[in-house]
Write a protein that holds these residues in place. Structure first.
Motif, PDB file in Angstrom:
ATOM      1  N   THR A  27      -9.156  -8.307  -9.319  1.00 37.14           N
ATOM      2  CA  THR A  27      -8.490  -7.020  -9.500  1.00 37.14           C
ATOM      3  C   THR A  27      -7.468  -6.820  -8.391  1.00 37.14           C
ATOM      4  N   PRO A  28      -6.178  -6.712  -8.721  1.00 35.03           N
ATOM      5  CA  PRO A  28      -5.173  -6.579  -7.668  1.00 35.03           C
ATOM      6  C   PRO A  28      -5.097  -5.181  -7.043  1.00 35.03           C
ATOM      7  N   TRP A  29      -5.400  -4.115  -7.819  1.00 43.89           N
ATOM      8  CA  TRP A  29      -5.217  -2.749  -7.340  1.00 43.89           C
ATOM      9  C   TRP A  29      -6.552  -2.047  -7.111  1.00 43.89           C
ATOM     10  N   ASN A  30      -6.584  -1.152  -6.121  1.00 45.34           N
ATOM     11  CA  ASN A  30      -7.721  -0.248  -5.945  1.00 45.34           C
ATOM     12  C   ASN A  30      -7.256   1.001  -5.203  1.00 45.34           C
ATOM     13  N   PRO A  31      -7.902   2.154  -5.418  1.00 48.20           N
ATOM     14  CA  PRO A  31      -7.511   3.381  -4.723  1.00 48.20           C
ATOM     15  C   PRO A  31      -7.990   3.399  -3.280  1.00 48.20           C
ATOM     16  N   TRP A  50      -4.388  11.387   3.545  1.00 42.95           N
ATOM     17  CA  TRP A  50      -3.598  10.830   2.459  1.00 42.95           C
ATOM     18  C   TRP A  50      -4.487  10.151   1.421  1.00 42.95           C
ATOM     19  N   GLY A  51      -3.871   9.896   0.303  1.00 43.74           N
ATOM     20  CA  GLY A  51      -4.461   9.080  -0.750  1.00 43.74           C
ATOM     21  C   GLY A  51      -3.410   8.107  -1.250  1.00 43.74           C
ATOM     22  N   GLY A  52      -3.859   7.043  -1.864  1.00 42.01           N
ATOM     23  CA  GLY A  52      -2.905   6.061  -2.349  1.00 42.01           C
ATOM     24  C   GLY A  52      -3.591   4.908  -3.038  1.00 42.01           C
ATOM     25  N   ALA A  53      -2.979   3.760  -2.972  1.00 39.24           N
ATOM     26  CA  ALA A  53      -3.514   2.568  -3.630  1.00 39.24           C
ATOM     27  C   ALA A  53      -3.148   1.344  -2.812  1.00 39.24           C
ATOM     28  N   SER A  87       0.841  -1.204   0.000  1.00 39.78           N
ATOM     29  CA  SER A  87       0.000   0.000   0.000  1.00 39.78           C
ATOM     30  C   SER A  87       0.874   1.250   0.000  1.00 39.78           C
ATOM     31  N   PRO A  88       1.122   1.845  -1.171  1.00 41.20           N
ATOM     32  CA  PRO A  88       1.813   3.146  -1.198  1.00 41.20           C
ATOM     33  C   PRO A  88       0.826   4.276  -0.932  1.00 41.20           C
ATOM     34  N   ARG A  89       1.261   5.288  -0.163  1.00 37.72           N
ATOM     35  CA  ARG A  89       0.416   6.429   0.185  1.00 37.72           C
ATOM     36  C   ARG A  89       1.238   7.708   0.133  1.00 37.72           C
ATOM     37  N   ILE A  90       0.573   8.814  -0.178  1.00 38.42           N
ATOM     38  CA  ILE A  90       1.178  10.133  -0.096  1.00 38.42           C
ATOM     39  C   ILE A  90       0.159  11.073   0.524  1.00 38.42           C
ATOM     40  N   GLY A  91       0.620  11.943   1.445  1.00 44.11           N
ATOM     41  CA  GLY A  91      -0.353  12.747   2.173  1.00 44.11           C
ATOM     42  C   GLY A  91       0.199  14.059   2.680  1.00 44.11           C
ATOM     43  N   TYR A  92      -0.623  14.725   3.489  1.00 38.87           N
ATOM     44  CA  TYR A  92      -0.296  16.048   4.028  1.00 38.87           C
ATOM     45  C   TYR A  92      -0.532  16.041   5.537  1.00 38.87           C
TER      46      TYR A  92
END
Length: 289
Positions: A251-255, A209-212, A192-197
């Motif tokens: 499905t392997p990925w989701n937001p 944050w948001g990520g996948a 789970s990669p994430r980027i946030g404030y």
């Protein structure tokens, strides 16, 4: 037993970490990170979490053993359509920040869930007369349902970094689930990669944050055919048989999007939601020392 053994090892690891922290400052390189202006969490944590999840699955194979077919039945073939899986997971996690950028954790918990799909069956009947084609009895099982209750254990790492109020992290974990209602296991890699404030500098102890989320899940399931909700017409044919099913996620990925609120330096609340072909709700409470 494997779950108990894993949790015991995790507890012993944390106990040694507390002792280690008394003679060394955790995380390592803490002073250097704080000199650069980073606010670091307390190094040791215990996390109680709940997750509800729904996603599509693909059944890659259905096999049978021990069938005592009558002499007039040539074979039984079953083909599964795309199905869905729902699950709820409660976990207890223990973690340690070894470096300001590296967190290590172990976890254990309980999963309850079901897997449902539709299955088309084809029973080939031998002809009464020679040189004649087989007669086929075909049908559809609308709700081919399996219970996926079990106990899980595993561990993972978190790699984290940031610049001013922007932060990023990658959570990588591996878990094994030993099923209890039917025979089988579920192994899962989750990334789970994430980027946030971080709003801490604005006086608000909040991170968003948001990520996948990536999941590589392999499910190997076995049991008695008589335990399944099969049509009555098939019962005489499968009464002594067992099944073996292999299935994986469609499905392997989701937001994902999430937030963390700091009540105090020792207490955090976290909530995260997943969208798309996999929907999920994740909440946790984190105690740090």
């Amino acid at each position: 037993m494997r779950l108990t053994h894993s949790l015991l090892l995790g507890s012993l690891t944390l106990a040694s970490s507390f002792s280690y922290a008394q003679s060394f400052t955790l995380p390592l390189w803490k002073e250097k990170a704080e000199a650069l202006g980073y606010e670091l969490p307390k190094p040791i944590g215990f996390n109680l979490s709940y997750m509800a999840l729904e996603q599509n699955i693909d059944v890659t194979s259905i096999g049978f053993n021990g069938l005592e077919l009558p002499s007039f039945v040539r074979n039984i073939d079953m083909q599964a359509e795309q199905g869905s899986q729902t699950s709820e997971v409660v976990t207890l996690r223990a973690d340690m920040w070894l470096f300001p950028f590296l967190n290590l954790y172990v976890l254990g918990g309980k999963m309850t869930g079901t897997s449902e799909t539709a299955v088309n069956y084809d029973v080939a009947i031998k002809p009464l007369l020679p040189n004649r084609p087989d007669h086929h009895i075909k049908g559809r099982i609308d709700n081919f349902k399996l219970d996926l209750d079990g106990y899980l254990y595993g561990g993972g790492v978190v790699l984290a970094g940031g610049y001013k109020q922007i932060f990023g992290l990658v959570d990588i974990s591996y878990t094994e689930t030993e099923l209890t209602v039917i025979d089988g296991s579920i192994s899962a890699w989750v990334i789970s990669p994430r980027i946030g404030y971080d709003f801490y500098q604005q006086g608000v102890p909040l991170r968003v944050w948001g990520g996948a989320m990536y999941q590589n899940v392999e499910q190997s399931l076995s049991g008695k055919l008589t335990d399944l909700d099969l049509p009555a017409a098939l019962h005489p044919l499968v009464k002594d048989g067992t099944f073996h099913i292999e299935q994986q996620l469609s499905t392997p990925w989701n937001p994902i999007v999430g937030m963390q609120y700091q009540v105090s330096p020792s207490l955090y609340f976290l909530a995260e939601a997943g969208f798309g072909d996999r929907t999920s709700i994740f909440t946790s409470i984190d105690f740090r020392f």
